[in-house]
Design an enzyme around this catalytic site. Structure first.
Site, short mmCIF file in Angstrom:
data_model
loop_
_atom_site.label_atom_id
_atom_site.label_comp_id
_atom_site.label_asym_id
_atom_site.label_seq_id
_atom_site.Cartn_x
_atom_site.Cartn_y
_atom_site.Cartn_z
N LYS A 261 0.82 -1.21 0.00
CA LYS A 261 0.00 0.00 0.00
C LYS A 261 0.86 1.26 0.00
O LYS A 261 0.43 2.32 -0.44
CB LYS A 261 -0.98 -0.03 1.15
C1 LIG Z 1 -4.45 -4.57 1.02
C2 LIG Z 1 -3.66 -5.81 0.90
C3 LIG Z 1 -3.99 -6.83 -0.03
C4 LIG Z 1 -5.21 -6.76 -0.92
O1 LIG Z 1 -5.11 -5.77 -1.90
P1 LIG Z 1 -6.42 -5.28 -2.70
O2 LIG Z 1 -5.99 -4.09 -3.46
O3 LIG Z 1 -7.44 -4.96 -1.64
O4 LIG Z 1 -6.87 -6.39 -3.57
C5 LIG Z 1 -3.17 -7.94 -0.11
N1 LIG Z 1 -2.09 -8.08 0.69
C6 LIG Z 1 -1.74 -7.12 1.59
C7 LIG Z 1 -0.55 -7.36 2.46
C8 LIG Z 1 -2.50 -5.97 1.74
O5 LIG Z 1 -2.16 -5.03 2.64
#
Ligand SMILES: *Cc1c(COP(=O)(O)O)cnc(C)c1O
Length: 492
Positions: A130
């Site tokens: 993120k």
């Molecule tokens: C948010 C997240 C996901 C999922 O990503 P999306 O964009 O919601 O599909 C997968 N792995 C981790 C570690 C995350 O923080």
């Protein structure tokens, strides 16, 4: 570049478009839809060749300028240069170069020409992918607010990854404050320490005496009070934010270009998926002309997306059917970015998309399988978009973490394990499969300990994070108290 809502009526679509800067600070469109460009910008083979040698920051600039046409190029170049640096994405493992920002690691190369490759997206400040988008968002917000002489109070709820990524992106930024709710004593010690040890005066951690659902209900209650939102300039940074999606498009290009020497070569991606934000960016990269073969969505036991890509039925889950798993950042009941793909799948028909997602509200889902009584037959077109899917369980995660440690000598996190498990089911002769690594193992140490009998390695600087002083307030589940707290601290 103009943007349109996925729910815009055909009669209004042409007249209701907006520019990048107009939608940057917002979330949903006024009609409840999500924003998408009126047409995807296209990338030529010559451009791809020229981009192969670019730094990550320069590549981000080249891609972003196709989407953010209302930001002066010099400003955009400065923003990407400031964001994608080896100092920000420094949490590398042995063998990775920080300057590459999202380094690739070949795990396996088979005689038939298939390859399994990991792309590290988790080397940023909070050790999860993120950061890739959120760090850019922090700089874009600061830039846009300064231009308008405005301020913004970001308010949200987190069970872990999103809240900390937002706080690390917005800390110290002019014009921005962050109010983040989290369930008191429900996050891991590591996640809690990451958020609460931030001492920046513009970061407000609110530990709610309740569970994550209570926190989400509080966010909804505040969001529904339009007068409060307007008066206190409340905004969000959730995963439907368009700028977050577009920032993620960049690493699909980086991964493809780094894994290939010519544009004839085929690459597929497997993406650990929850809200469909990450893989939606892959879909957009593919629609822009990046030669992606397959896009594989990997889910955990919360398999809303896997079910759709197997059957054409989209069925959101009730709270009681939403499992708490050991890959918790994928524990979702519905996939909030999915509407963007469905809009493309139904031929960019806003009226259709609106009807389908109204049915999600009224009936909990829709069916595009083409069977008698279904809502349409567009599922037959899914293959054209390259989508495949698979799921995994806690036992699969433990097995995969062990296998990968034994076979390749690296420790992966639980979400990435879901990705590798599913990716292995789709390896094809002559095709490179890139698995997106969405977090570092240190974030989810409990499961690493269970799988390997030893702790995950922590990047430098994180060794004693739990011992740092913490700044947070504890609050009961009381909407009025929360509003009073926000109002008292916005300076408005
Ligand atoms: C948010 C997240 C996901 C999922 O990503 P999306 O964009 O919601 O599909 C997968 N792995 C981790 C570690 C995350 O923080």
């Amino acid at each position: 570049m103009q943007y349109v809502s996925t729910r815009a009526a055909a009669s209004a679509a042409a007249s209701s478009t907006q520019q990048f800067s107009d939608i940057l600070l917002g979330g949903l469109a006024a009609d409840g839809g999500l924003f998408l460009p009126t047409a995807y910008p296209q990338v030529t083979g010559d451009e791809l060749n020229a981009w192969r040698e670019l730094s990550y920051a320069d590549l981000a600039f080249q891609i972003l300028k196709k989407f953010a046409t209302d930001i002066p190029e010099a400003d955009l170049r400065a923003l990407t240069a400031k964001t994608y640096t080896k100092e920000v994405y420094k949490n590398t493992r042995a063998g990775e170069k920080a300057s590459q920002i999202t380094p690739l690691r070949v795990l396996e190369e088979r005689a038939d020409g298939s390859k399994l490759v990991l792309q590290a997206l988790s080397n940023g400040p909070t050790l999860a992918f993120k950061d890739m988008a959120m760090q850019l968002l922090g700089n874009l917000f600061e830039y846009a607010l300064a231009k308008q002489d405005e301020q913004l109070n970001i308010f949200g709820a987190t069970s872990g990854d999103t809240g900390s990524a937002a706080e690390y992106a917005m800390r110290g930024k002019q014009g921005v404050r962050v109010f983040m709710l989290s369930p008191h004593k429900k996050m891991s010690a590591f996640q809690t320490a990451q958020m609460f040890s931030l001492q920046d005066p513009n970061i407000y951690n609110i530990a709610l005496e309740g569970v994550f659902d209570d926190a989400q209900d509080m966010v909804k209650a505040v969001s529904n009070d339009l007068e409060f939102k307007r008066r206190y300039k409340i905004g969000t940074v959730n995963s439907i934010n368009w700028a977050r999606v577009v920032a993620q498009v960049v690493y699909y290009f980086r991964g493809y270009l780094s894994a290939t020497t010519s544009n004839e070569q085929k690459v597929s991606f497997t993406v650990p998926s929850g809200n469909f934000g990450n893989i939606c960016a892959g879909h957009i990269a593919r629609m822009m002309g990046l030669p992606i073969d397959k896009l594989v969505a990997a889910t955990n036991e919360n398999d809303v997306l896997d079910e759709f890509f197997r059957t054409g039925v989209y069925r959101v889950r009730k709270s009681a059917e939403t499992y708490h798993t050991s890959s918790p950042s994928m524990d979702i009941s519905k996939a909030s970015n999915f509407e963007r793909f469905i809009y493309d799948l139904v031929g960019r028909d806003g009226d259709r998309t609106r009807a389908l997602f109204q049915k999600v509200e009224s009936h909990g889902g829709f069916d595009l399988s083409g069977k008698p009584g279904s809502d349409g037959d567009e599922f037959k077109l899914v293959a054209k978009y390259g989508f495949k899917s698979g799921k995994s369980t806690h036992a699969d995660r433990l097995d995969t973490i062990r296998d990968v440690a034994d076979d390749y000598g690296i420790v992966i996190d639980t979400h990435t394990a879901d990705g590798i498990k599913v990716a292995r089911e789709y390896l094809e002769p002559g095709v490179t499969m890139i698995v997106l690594e969405t977090a570092l193992a240190a974030k989810f140490n409990e499961t690493i300990l269970e799988a390997l009998g030893q702790d995950a390695e922590r990047p430098a600087g994180f060794e004693n994070i739990e011992d740092l002083p913490q700044k947070f307030v504890v609050m009961p589940v009381d909407v009025q108290k929360l509003k009073d707290y926000i109002a008292a601290n916005t300076g408005l």
